[in-house]
Design a protein around this motif. Structure first.
Motif, PDB file in Angstrom:
ATOM      1  N   UNK A 173       0.845  -1.179   0.000  1.00 31.83           N
ATOM      2  CA  UNK A 173       0.000   0.000   0.000  1.00 31.83           C
ATOM      3  C   UNK A 173       0.891   1.243   0.000  1.00 31.83           C
ATOM      4  N   UNK A 174       0.334   2.351  -0.477  1.00 30.32           N
ATOM      5  CA  UNK A 174       1.103   3.593  -0.541  1.00 30.32           C
ATOM      6  C   UNK A 174       0.359   4.694   0.201  1.00 30.32           C
ATOM      7  N   UNK A 175       1.078   5.336   1.090  1.00 27.54           N
ATOM      8  CA  UNK A 175       0.572   6.543   1.747  1.00 27.54           C
ATOM      9  C   UNK A 175       1.112   7.739   0.980  1.00 27.54           C
ATOM     10  N   UNK A 176       0.213   8.561   0.480  1.00 26.58           N
ATOM     11  CA  UNK A 176       0.607   9.778  -0.236  1.00 26.58           C
ATOM     12  C   UNK A 176       0.298  10.962   0.675  1.00 26.58           C
ATOM     13  N   UNK A 177       1.330  11.695   1.063  1.00 29.57           N
ATOM     14  CA  UNK A 177       1.139  12.859   1.932  1.00 29.57           C
ATOM     15  C   UNK A 177       1.401  14.103   1.097  1.00 29.57           C
ATOM     16  N   UNK A 178       0.365  14.880   0.876  1.00 23.91           N
ATOM     17  CA  UNK A 178       0.448  16.095   0.075  1.00 23.91           C
ATOM     18  C   UNK A 178       0.469  17.305   1.008  1.00 23.91           C
ATOM     19  N   UNK A 179       1.600  17.996   1.054  1.00 24.57           N
ATOM     20  CA  UNK A 179       1.801  19.112   1.985  1.00 24.57           C
ATOM     21  C   UNK A 179       1.570  20.416   1.237  1.00 24.57           C
ATOM     22  N   UNK A 180       0.328  20.726   0.960  1.00 20.92           N
ATOM     23  CA  UNK A 180       0.000  21.831   0.065  1.00 20.92           C
ATOM     24  C   UNK A 180      -0.990  22.810   0.682  1.00 20.92           C
ATOM     25  N   UNK A 181      -0.649  23.323   1.854  1.00 25.61           N
ATOM     26  CA  UNK A 181      -1.480  24.329   2.495  1.00 25.61           C
ATOM     27  C   UNK A 181      -2.893  23.834   2.724  1.00 25.61           C
ATOM     28  N   UNK A 182      -3.872  24.638   2.330  1.00 25.85           N
ATOM     29  CA  UNK A 182      -5.262  24.257   2.588  1.00 25.85           C
ATOM     30  C   UNK A 182      -5.714  23.071   1.748  1.00 25.85           C
ATOM     31  N   UNK A 183      -4.909  22.688   0.750  1.00 23.67           N
ATOM     32  CA  UNK A 183      -5.228  21.508  -0.055  1.00 23.67           C
ATOM     33  C   UNK A 183      -4.479  20.264   0.429  1.00 23.67           C
TER      34      UNK A 183
END
Length: 589
Positions: free
Chosen positions: A115-125
């Motif tokens: 499985x893959x955890x995708x962490x998107x560090x994009x402010x309010x998104x």
């Protein structure tokens, strides 16, 4: 804030140490946060994944987080697919603020799945998404994005994962000098080369802070660059600064630091910053840097979101009681004139023969006055002289009786204001667990209605959350951060000869040194905790009383957390935040 592609690269580099580690436990202490407890290669470390819209980050953490009694659905999903699994890899998508964590786990059937955890560090998104890398199908995301919100990408179970829109910028770590000079030439032609903003527009992973740093390295100040008059010379200076900074990131030569820029704004970076002017502080790891920079801010932000309704309720209740005090003071001023009504009644009784029914007033010598002054007494023309006298006696008795009631009400209302002030103060430094306990206290005291589901039995807690600090001498110091904790620490945990501390006449925490043998260092640190976790946190020379538990007692019928004490001595303390943060602490449940 400057969580850009270079900071993300530093984080991913640091996380290589957990490749091969086993995920022992997962919990979700807040709506946007996941905490992963690691074993093996992670050496028992905690990894924080946060999709907080204001403070998104991924870092190792030393903080203690509450584990909710009921795990949210996303947390349950992560436990199902990731707990017990092994971290296979940690990578960054290009130089974007996106981290991929691959987890290999053996399911209940004995089959191995990835499985893959995708962490998107994009402010309010910002988001945390779990997906199947083989099919790119999402199992779920910590924040859902429905088709009604976005037609470009949907974050919902069953939908195929779509990466955030590509920005079509140059990759700074792979950029050649020719590419850089071409981008600079465009900026000059467009009139943008005087400032660093064109670097952010041209290169991926660059924050305004990093672009500004390149100008600092090239020209010595941030807001003055080139007007195009010396284009070749300026271009070479900028290229050298650009090449130097990107070389540090490319070769993982990080120097995490926090400090204030020329405008006095606090900033942090994974690479060396020349533009930091004051309060410069360097760290051994990017996690330690981010913990220092984000930790308290993120906690306060999360608590603020959770306590908005409580703060409004408590403030409204306080305002009501302040208004009540004002009204009672008016009643008190009127009631204190009760004596004059008795005197008027006595004067009328002694002069009934000289008064006629229908007189609007009468002038009589006030024989109670040492100067024997003449007083004009208003009369009701419809009443007889005797009835007018009785009317004044009735007023006298009414106000005399109400005086005691008014004083009692004023004392109760002042106590109520003090209680509400303490709760407001406690919310200002409360953790998530503390907030739940404050809410429970307000339900128990009848301020709030219990809105838990009917028929659902609450788990009875024998003791509240306990915040424990360890002094430099190795002595445990307990700090109550709400009234339930204060009551437990003072009335149940403390032994008669343990030392108890509290700010003098200032709302604050009950602090307990749970030992009879300690030195001045422990006493000073306990007093620091009492001053820091009080309404006088930002003051100097805060008076802190200390006495033995045996001299502390709660009056019958008093509000939670209220005590009286004697045999105290007073210390004067100026709170030192760095000292507080340096004390080892833990949360016990």
């Amino acid at each position: 804030m400057a969580l850009d592609g270079i900071v993300t690269r530093a984080i991913v580099r640091e996380l290589q140490s957990i490749v091969g580690a086993r995920i022992n436990k997962i919990h979700q202490p807040a709506q946007s946060d996941i905490v992963i407890q690691l074993r093996g290669a992670g050496s028992g470390r905690r990894l924080l994944l946060s999709a907080n819209p204001t403070y998104p980050r991924v870092q190792f953490t030393e903080e203690s987080f509450p584990n909710p009694q009921e795990a949210p659905m996303f947390c349950m999903l992560l436990r199902k697919y990731c707990e017990g699994g092994t971290i296979e890899s940690v990578t960054q998508a290009e130089l974007e603020r996106i981290i991929h964590i691959e987890v290999r786990q053996r399911d209940e059937m004995g089959d191995v799945s990835l499985k893959r955890l995708v962490i998107e560090l994009m402010g309010r998104h910002s988001n945390i998404i779990l997906l199947d890398p083989a099919t790119q199908v999402q199992l779920d995301g910590i924040h859902h994005v429905t088709p009604a919100i976005s037609s470009y990408r949907v974050v919902m179970p069953g939908f195929t994962y779509t990466e955030p829109p590509a920005q079509d910028k140059l990759h700074p770590l792979d950029s050649s000098k020719e590419q850089f000079l071409a981008a600079f030439k465009n900026a000059v032609e467009e009139g943008n080369a005087a400032h660093s903003g064109w670097l952010v527009a041209a290169y991926s992973g660059f924050s305004p802070l990093i672009a500004e740093e390149i100008y600092w390295r090239a020209f010595g100040i941030s807001k003055q660059g080139t007007d195009g008059a010396n284009q070749t010379e300026d271009a070479d200076k900028l290229w050298n600064a650009f090449s130097e900074l990107t070389g540090e990131a490319r070769e993982h030569r990080y120097a995490p630091m926090i400090g204030d820029n020329a405008k006095g704004k606090s900033v942090f970076s994974a690479v060396r910053l020349s533009l930091i002017q004051e309060n410069r502080k360097e760290f051994d790891s990017i996690s330690a840097c981010m913990e220092e920079y984000f930790g308290e801010k993120a906690l306060r932000d999360t608590v603020k979101q959770k306590t908005g309704d409580l703060l409004r309720f408590l403030q409204n209740e306080r305002n009501k009681n302040v208004k009540k005090i004002s009204n009672l003071e008016k009643d008190l001023a009127e009631a204190e004139d009760a004596e004059q009504y008795r005197i008027r009644g006595e004067l009328l009784l002694s002069s009934l023969h000289s008064i006629q029914k229908g007189d609007p007033s009468v002038e009589l010598v006030n024989y109670y006055d040492e100067n024997q002054a003449v007083e004009t007494i208003p009369l009701d023309p419809l009443l007889t002289p005797s009835e007018n006298a009785q009317r004044y006696f009735k007023k006298y008795n009414k106000f005399k009786n109400s005086l005691a009631v008014i004083n009692e009400q004023m004392n109760k209302t002042r106590s109520e204001i003090q209680y509400l002030d303490e709760l407001l103060q406690q919310l200002s430094y409360a953790t998530m667990n503390d907030v739940d306990e404050i809410r429970e206290e307000l339900i128990q005291q009848g301020y709030l209605r219990d809105r838990s589901k009917k028929g659902k039995k609450k788990k009875k807690q024998d003791k509240p959350t306990l915040h424990v600090y360890t002094s430099s001498e190795g002595i445990e110091i307990y700090v109550g951060k709400n009234n339930l904790q204060n009551e437990y620490v003072t009335n149940r945990l403390g032994s008669p000869n343990d030392t108890w501390l509290h700010t003098k006449d200032i709302p604050g925490s009950h602090v307990l040194i749970r030992s009879q043998n300690f030195g001045d260092a422990t006493l000073n640190e306990a007093a620091q905790l009492a001053a820091y976790f009080s309404q006088a946190k930002s003051s100097s020379s805060v008076p802190v009383d200390c006495t033995l538990i045996r001299y502390v007692r709660k009056p019958n019928g008093a509000k939670p957390g209220f005590v009286i004490y004697d045999h105290q001595r007073t210390l004067f303390i100026t709170p030192d935040e760095q000292l507080i943060k340096s004390l080892p602490s833990t949360v016990k449940k």
